[in-house]
Enzyme design. Structure first.
Site: not given
Length: 459
Positions: A9, A34, A136, A176, A274-275, A409, A449
């Site tokens: 990323n 990436e 990718y 990926d 994020d991977h 919430c 939630c």
């Protein structure tokens, strides 16, 4: 041979140096996706890693987008390399694809493919070549509407290229892939029948179906029933904290090399993107390193030798005695008397200056003071009341236009976060409030939630 694949990323966004990362991953061949880097912004620090040679594929469609790279240990130097899905290697005959040339060029324009080919020195092997394809693959989300056709055409062309390579070589496909294969590979598959019927998922299923030319999913072959082995999470929703993700990163091995597969792991604890990286180790594969790296190798671009410090020291010592003498100031030779040093003026402090100014103003005001008349006192009280009224009106207006407080919430009674709809549709760009906790399974009480409220409905 230990192979590691990781969607980083953004290569320049990594907090560690690339050489440190490759060492920590213990990779013989490190494949990253990436990279988000252009050829113009490539630096020697990223391209040249001690003990490795690198090969890059850049996006030609737009800057800072896509891109893949392979770092090969010097003892595993490939014989051929290309940054194109549709350009043949020197070892191949002419390629043929079913899609028209202009479509193929468009598919190949985003820097999504990098192919390296190794020469094997095992005479007993069926094939004398091993080809590795770093990918990718295109992704289709709510923000990339209209890209489904592009993705399917890319996968179709990839399949055709793999089949042609398998005629002369063993093939490893990794990267990926942007497809979660089975229900077990997704945190939220939804309806099972609909999930499995998706065209891109059926394509991957076909590629992994046993038979001639089939590939094997190295992780699932060794860990067929392991759940929650995800490789990608939505970090904007803090989904990694609750392991609410998908497995979309693969190392797919030529079925003819199944007996050489020693291990395969999902390195979920390795942070930085994020991977997470995925790893596979194959044994009894002896590569005959090429004498000379292929032209795509980055070392050709950064081949200028750096001057050593000793070279500068040698040049400095070559100065003549006359040059050294002439560099001495005249005052030290006796021909020019030394200049007398001036005493620095005392700096007046800022505090003393301000105190002095304040006292002068105070004395001036005291000398001009006169007692106020009754009419002046009355006017003063009226002006005070007017000012007070203006202040109250101003406060009312500020209340009217002030930012509204975020709601809480209902489940956790915690302040919600403001988010924006990015999915294409009538609500795109509209803001809403949701629970601030990380997204997770519906029965996870520690996860987010179901609270939802449009921002314009906050009272």
């Amino acid at each position: 041979m230990k192979i590691v694949s990781w969607n980083v990323n953004g290569l320049r966004s990594l907090k560690k140096k690339i050489g440190v990362i490759i060492t920590e991953l213990e990779a013989d061949v490190a494949c990253f996706q990436e990279t988000k880097i252009t050829k113009e912004l490539m630096t020697e620090e990223l391209a040249i890693v001690d003990g490795y040679r690198s090969y890059f594929s850049y996006s030609r469609a737009r800057a800072g987008y896509s891109g893949v790279v392979i770092y090969c240990r010097r003892g595993l130097q490939p014989e051929h390399a290309t940054d194109s899905l549709i350009t043949k290697l020197d070892s191949e005959d002419d390629l043929s694809f079913s899609l028209p040339a202009d479509t193929l060029k468009c598919l190949d324009n985003e820097g999504r493919t990098l192919i390296v080919q190794f020469r094997l020195q095992d005479e007993g092997k069926e094939k004398s070549l091993l080809t590795l394809i770093n990918l990718y693959c295109p992704c289709v989300t709510g923000e990339t509407e209209g890209r489904e056709l592009f993705r399917l055409q890319f996968l179709q062309t990839l399949e055709e290229r793999i089949k042609q390579l398998q005629k002369i070589s063993y093939v490893i496909v990794l990267g990926d892939i942007n497809i979660s294969h089975k229900v077990i590979d997704s945190c939220d598959p939804g309806d099972t029948e609909e999930f499995l019927s998706q065209p891109h998922r059926q394509w991957l299923d076909k590629m992994l179906t046993p038979g001639p030319g089939a590939l094997i999913d190295t992780y699932r072959v060794l860990h067929p029933c392991t759940k929650y082995a995800y490789t990608c999470w939505n970090t904007k929703l803090n989904a990694r904290q609750t392991n609410f993700g998908t497995r979309i990163d693969y190392i797919l091995l030529d079925g003819r090399l199944r007996e050489h597969l020693k291990s395969a792991e999902v390195m979920a604890k390795y942070m930085g993107s994020d991977h997470c990286p995925v790893q596979a180790e194959i044994t009894n594969i002896n590569v005959k390193p090429s004498v000379k790296p292929p032209p795509l190798c980055s070392s050709y671009r950064f081949k200028a030798k750096q001057q050593k410090l000793t070279m500068f020291m040698t040049n400095a010592n070559k100065k003549s005695h006359d040059d050294m003498f002439n560099s001495i100031p005249l005052s030290e030779t006796g021909t020019n008397p030394p200049e007398k040093k001036r005493k620095p003026a005392k700096n007046q402090s800022l505090a003393n200056f301000l105190i002095k100014e304040k006292n002068e103003v105070k004395q001036e005001n005291e000398s001009q003071e006169e007692p106020l008349s009754q009419s002046q006192l009355s006017d003063s009280s009226q002006s005070d009341s007017v000012i007070g009224g203006e202040k109250s009106q101003s406060q009312e207006w500020s209340k009217l236009f002030s930012k509204k407080s975020a709601p809480k919430c209902l489940t956790h009674q915690e302040t919600c976060v403001l988010q924006t709809v990015k999915k294409v549709g009538k609500n795109k760009g509209k803001k809403f409030y949701s629970c601030a906790r990380p997204v997770g399974l519906a029965n996870d009480k520690q996860a987010r939630c179901s609270y939802f409220l449009w921002a314009d409905e906050v009272s």
